[in-house]
Design a protein around this motif. Structure first.
Motif, PDB file in Angstrom:
ATOM      1  N   VAL A  73       0.837  -1.205   0.000  1.00 20.02           N
ATOM      2  CA  VAL A  73       0.000   0.000   0.000  1.00 20.02           C
ATOM      3  C   VAL A  73       0.868   1.250   0.000  1.00 20.02           C
ATOM      4  CG1 VAL A  73      -1.732   1.303   1.302  1.00 20.02           C
ATOM      5  CG2 VAL A  73      -1.923  -1.189   1.117  1.00 20.02           C
ATOM      6  N   ALA A  74       1.959   1.233   0.736  1.00 19.35           N
ATOM      7  CA  ALA A  74       2.848   2.401   0.794  1.00 19.35           C
ATOM      8  C   ALA A  74       3.390   2.749  -0.586  1.00 19.35           C
ATOM      9  CB  ALA A  74       3.993   2.143   1.770  1.00 19.35           C
ATOM     10  N   PHE A  75       3.863   1.749  -1.333  1.00 18.55           N
ATOM     11  CA  PHE A  75       4.398   2.031  -2.660  1.00 18.55           C
ATOM     12  C   PHE A  75       3.295   2.373  -3.650  1.00 18.55           C
ATOM     13  CE2 PHE A  75       8.293   0.316  -0.965  1.00 18.55           C
ATOM     14  CZ  PHE A  75       9.237   1.148  -1.557  1.00 18.55           C
ATOM     15  N   GLN A  76       2.112   1.807  -3.484  1.00 18.37           N
ATOM     16  CA  GLN A  76       0.981   2.215  -4.328  1.00 18.37           C
ATOM     17  C   GLN A  76       0.634   3.677  -4.054  1.00 18.37           C
ATOM     18  OE1 GLN A  76      -1.903  -0.772  -3.279  1.00 18.37           O
ATOM     19  NE2 GLN A  76      -1.328  -2.090  -4.988  1.00 18.37           N
ATOM     20  N   ALA A  77       0.743   4.080  -2.809  1.00 12.61           N
ATOM     21  CA  ALA A  77       0.455   5.474  -2.449  1.00 12.61           C
ATOM     22  C   ALA A  77       1.420   6.413  -3.153  1.00 12.61           C
ATOM     23  CB  ALA A  77       0.532   5.658  -0.933  1.00 12.61           C
ATOM     24  N   THR A  78       2.709   6.073  -3.162  1.00 13.73           N
ATOM     25  CA  THR A  78       3.673   6.958  -3.829  1.00 13.73           C
ATOM     26  C   THR A  78       3.367   7.060  -5.318  1.00 13.73           C
ATOM     27  OG1 THR A  78       5.309   5.217  -4.224  1.00 13.73           O
ATOM     28  CG2 THR A  78       5.492   6.442  -2.154  1.00 13.73           C
ATOM     29  N   SER A  79       2.893   5.975  -5.913  1.00 17.95           N
ATOM     30  CA  SER A  79       2.561   5.999  -7.338  1.00 17.95           C
ATOM     31  C   SER A  79       1.327   6.844  -7.627  1.00 17.95           C
ATOM     32  CB  SER A  79       2.334   4.574  -7.849  1.00 17.95           C
ATOM     33  OG  SER A  79       3.524   3.837  -7.773  1.00 17.95           O
ATOM     34  N   ALA A  80       0.472   7.053  -6.640  1.00 18.71           N
ATOM     35  CA  ALA A  80      -0.767   7.810  -6.839  1.00 18.71           C
ATOM     36  C   ALA A  80      -0.571   9.319  -6.688  1.00 18.71           C
ATOM     37  CB  ALA A  80      -1.825   7.336  -5.836  1.00 18.71           C
ATOM     38  N   LEU A  81       0.610   9.745  -6.264  1.00 21.45           N
ATOM     39  CA  LEU A  81       0.843  11.180  -6.058  1.00 21.45           C
ATOM     40  C   LEU A  81       0.762  11.964  -7.355  1.00 21.45           C
ATOM     41  CD1 LEU A  81       3.874  11.394  -3.603  1.00 21.45           C
ATOM     42  CD2 LEU A  81       1.517  12.124  -3.187  1.00 21.45           C
ATOM     43  N   GLY A  82       0.248  13.179  -7.259  1.00 27.58           N
ATOM     44  CA  GLY A  82       0.222  14.089  -8.388  1.00 27.58           C
ATOM     45  C   GLY A  82       1.449  14.984  -8.387  1.00 27.58           C
ATOM     46  N   ILE A  83       1.500  15.897  -9.323  1.00 22.47           N
ATOM     47  CA  ILE A  83       2.607  16.852  -9.412  1.00 22.47           C
ATOM     48  C   ILE A  83       2.660  17.662  -8.119  1.00 22.47           C
ATOM     49  CG2 ILE A  83       3.437  18.900 -10.640  1.00 22.47           C
ATOM     50  CD1 ILE A  83       2.228  17.648 -13.180  1.00 22.47           C
ATOM     51  N   ASN A  84       3.852  17.838  -7.582  1.00 22.11           N
ATOM     52  CA  ASN A  84       4.102  18.551  -6.321  1.00 22.11           C
ATOM     53  C   ASN A  84       3.482  17.847  -5.120  1.00 22.11           C
ATOM     54  OD1 ASN A  84       5.501  20.660  -7.678  1.00 22.11           O
ATOM     55  ND2 ASN A  84       3.554  21.624  -8.160  1.00 22.11           N
ATOM     56  N   GLY A  85       3.158  16.569  -5.256  1.00 24.59           N
ATOM     57  CA  GLY A  85       2.522  15.821  -4.181  1.00 24.59           C
ATOM     58  C   GLY A  85       3.491  15.408  -3.089  1.00 24.59           C
ATOM     59  N   VAL A  86       2.935  15.173  -1.915  1.00 18.30           N
ATOM     60  CA  VAL A  86       3.705  14.751  -0.754  1.00 18.30           C
ATOM     61  C   VAL A  86       3.059  13.509  -0.165  1.00 18.30           C
ATOM     62  CG1 VAL A  86       4.468  15.392   1.569  1.00 18.30           C
ATOM     63  CG2 VAL A  86       4.400  17.125  -0.239  1.00 18.30           C
ATOM     64  N   CYS A  87       3.875  12.509   0.136  1.00 15.10           N
ATOM     65  CA  CYS A  87       3.387  11.287   0.761  1.00 15.10           C
ATOM     66  C   CYS A  87       4.132  11.083   2.071  1.00 15.10           C
ATOM     67  CB  CYS A  87       3.603  10.087  -0.162  1.00 15.10           C
ATOM     68  SG  CYS A  87       3.008   8.529   0.542  1.00 15.10           S
ATOM     69  N   CYS A  88       3.384  11.005   3.150  1.00 11.42           N
ATOM     70  CA  CYS A  88       3.948  10.752   4.467  1.00 11.42           C
ATOM     71  C   CYS A  88       3.664   9.308   4.852  1.00 11.42           C
ATOM     72  CB  CYS A  88       3.338  11.704   5.498  1.00 11.42           C
ATOM     73  SG  CYS A  88       3.902  11.371   7.169  1.00 11.42           S
ATOM     74  N   LEU A  89       4.725   8.528   5.028  1.00 14.72           N
ATOM     75  CA  LEU A  89       4.594   7.126   5.416  1.00 14.72           C
ATOM     76  C   LEU A  89       4.694   7.040   6.929  1.00 14.72           C
ATOM     77  CD1 LEU A  89       6.940   5.516   2.732  1.00 14.72           C
ATOM     78  CD2 LEU A  89       4.461   5.834   2.625  1.00 14.72           C
ATOM     79  N   MET A  90       3.599   6.592   7.570  1.00 13.42           N
ATOM     80  CA  MET A  90       3.565   6.515   9.033  1.00 13.42           C
ATOM     81  C   MET A  90       3.416   5.086   9.534  1.00 13.42           C
ATOM     82  SD  MET A  90       1.193   9.828   9.851  1.00 13.42           S
ATOM     83  CE  MET A  90      -0.141   9.292   8.799  1.00 13.42           C
ATOM     84  N   GLY A  91       3.016   4.177   8.663  1.00 15.83           N
ATOM     85  CA  GLY A  91       2.837   2.790   9.079  1.00 15.83           C
ATOM     86  C   GLY A  91       4.174   2.076   9.191  1.00 15.83           C
ATOM     87  N   VAL A  92       4.266   1.138  10.094  1.00 14.40           N
ATOM     88  CA  VAL A  92       5.496   0.382  10.303  1.00 14.40           C
ATOM     89  C   VAL A  92       5.258  -1.067   9.899  1.00 14.40           C
ATOM     90  CG1 VAL A  92       7.218  -0.340  11.997  1.00 14.40           C
ATOM     91  CG2 VAL A  92       6.133   1.912  12.204  1.00 14.40           C
ATOM     92  N   PRO A  93       5.897  -1.520   8.803  1.00 14.36           N
ATOM     93  CA  PRO A  93       5.722  -2.910   8.387  1.00 14.36           C
ATOM     94  C   PRO A  93       6.280  -3.865   9.447  1.00 14.36           C
ATOM     95  CG  PRO A  93       6.824  -1.629   6.676  1.00 14.36           C
ATOM     96  CD  PRO A  93       6.749  -0.774   7.901  1.00 14.36           C
ATOM     97  N   ALA A  94       5.666  -5.028   9.548  1.00 14.46           N
ATOM     98  CA  ALA A  94       6.058  -5.968  10.597  1.00 14.46           C
ATOM     99  C   ALA A  94       6.718  -7.213  10.035  1.00 14.46           C
ATOM    100  CB  ALA A  94       4.820  -6.345  11.413  1.00 14.46           C
ATOM    101  N   GLY A  95       7.388  -7.100   8.908  1.00  8.48           N
ATOM    102  CA  GLY A  95       7.984  -8.299   8.345  1.00  8.48           C
ATOM    103  C   GLY A  95       9.101  -7.969   7.389  1.00  8.48           C
ATOM    104  N   ASP A  96       9.401  -8.923   6.534  1.00 11.45           N
ATOM    105  CA  ASP A  96      10.453  -8.723   5.536  1.00 11.45           C
ATOM    106  C   ASP A  96       9.937  -9.088   4.151  1.00 11.45           C
ATOM    107  OD1 ASP A  96      10.281 -11.439   5.903  1.00 11.45           O
ATOM    108  OD2 ASP A  96      12.420 -11.764   6.154  1.00 11.45           O
ATOM    109  N   LYS A  97       8.746  -8.577   3.837  1.00 13.96           N
ATOM    110  CA  LYS A  97       8.084  -8.870   2.565  1.00 13.96           C
ATOM    111  C   LYS A  97       8.966  -8.434   1.395  1.00 13.96           C
ATOM    112  CE  LYS A  97       3.767  -7.638   1.995  1.00 13.96           C
ATOM    113  NZ  LYS A  97       2.585  -6.794   1.768  1.00 13.96           N
ATOM    114  N   LEU A  98       9.109  -9.303   0.418  1.00 11.41           N
ATOM    115  CA  LEU A  98       9.798  -8.985  -0.818  1.00 11.41           C
ATOM    116  C   LEU A  98       8.757  -8.394  -1.764  1.00 11.41           C
ATOM    117  CD1 LEU A  98      12.399  -9.110  -2.445  1.00 11.41           C
ATOM    118  CD2 LEU A  98      11.730 -11.411  -3.170  1.00 11.41           C
ATOM    119  N   LEU A  99       9.068  -7.228  -2.313  1.00 10.81           N
ATOM    120  CA  LEU A  99       8.101  -6.518  -3.137  1.00 10.81           C
ATOM    121  C   LEU A  99       8.757  -6.103  -4.443  1.00 10.81           C
ATOM    122  CD1 LEU A  99       5.270  -5.151  -3.217  1.00 10.81           C
ATOM    123  CD2 LEU A  99       6.323  -3.175  -2.134  1.00 10.81           C
ATOM    124  N   GLU A 100       8.108  -6.407  -5.552  1.00  9.09           N
ATOM    125  CA  GLU A 100       8.607  -5.977  -6.849  1.00  9.09           C
ATOM    126  C   GLU A 100       7.927  -4.659  -7.193  1.00  9.09           C
ATOM    127  OE1 GLU A 100       8.472  -7.593 -11.393  1.00  9.09           O
ATOM    128  OE2 GLU A 100       8.896  -9.055  -9.805  1.00  9.09           O
TER     129      GLU A 100
END
Length: 118
Positions: free
Chosen positions: A14-41
């Motif tokens: 979800v965090a990386f999907q959020a960054t992809s959804a940003l518009g021009i001059n957008g800001v994304c603040c990541l506050m959630g803390v993942p609890a694992g070592d998920k491999l993500l492409e």
């Protein structure tokens, strides 16, 4: 063209999907803390290019506790006292949880869309 995303799920997908959804001059603040070592492409070049050419910013933060939320509530109360009705006018659209995807669609007179959970 999403200007601000506050992501707090702790889900890296979800965090990386959020960054992809940003518009021009957008800001994304990541506050959630993942609890694992998920491999993500991810599409790293696309995200990098979009962030640089779109003048976007992604940052992380932590350390909010009850006192911070109490301070925020106090600040909002002070704003309401100083400028009555101003805050409620910022919410221009309310959607039920079932229609959460509609919140991501452009709205001609939208300032703030709120998803209501009841």
């Amino acid at each position: 063209n999403i200007d601000l995303i506050m992501e707090a799920t702790g889900n890296s997908t979800v965090a990386f999907q959020a960054t992809s959804a940003l518009g021009i001059n957008g800001v994304c603040c990541l506050m959630g803390v993942p609890a694992g070592d998920k491999l993500l492409e991810i599409r790293a070049d696309y995200i990098n290019l979009k962030m640089v050419l779109g003048n976007q910013m992604v940052f992380g933060m932590v350390s909010a506790n009850r006192s911070h939320y109490e301070c925020a509530a106090l600040s909002l109360a002070e704003i309401e006292q100083e400028w009555p009705g101003w805050l409620v006018r910022l919410i221009t659209r309310r959607l039920p949880l079932a229609n959460f995807k509609d919140a991501l669609q452009p709205h001609s007179k939208g300032i703030k869309t709120v998803i209501e959970i009841s």
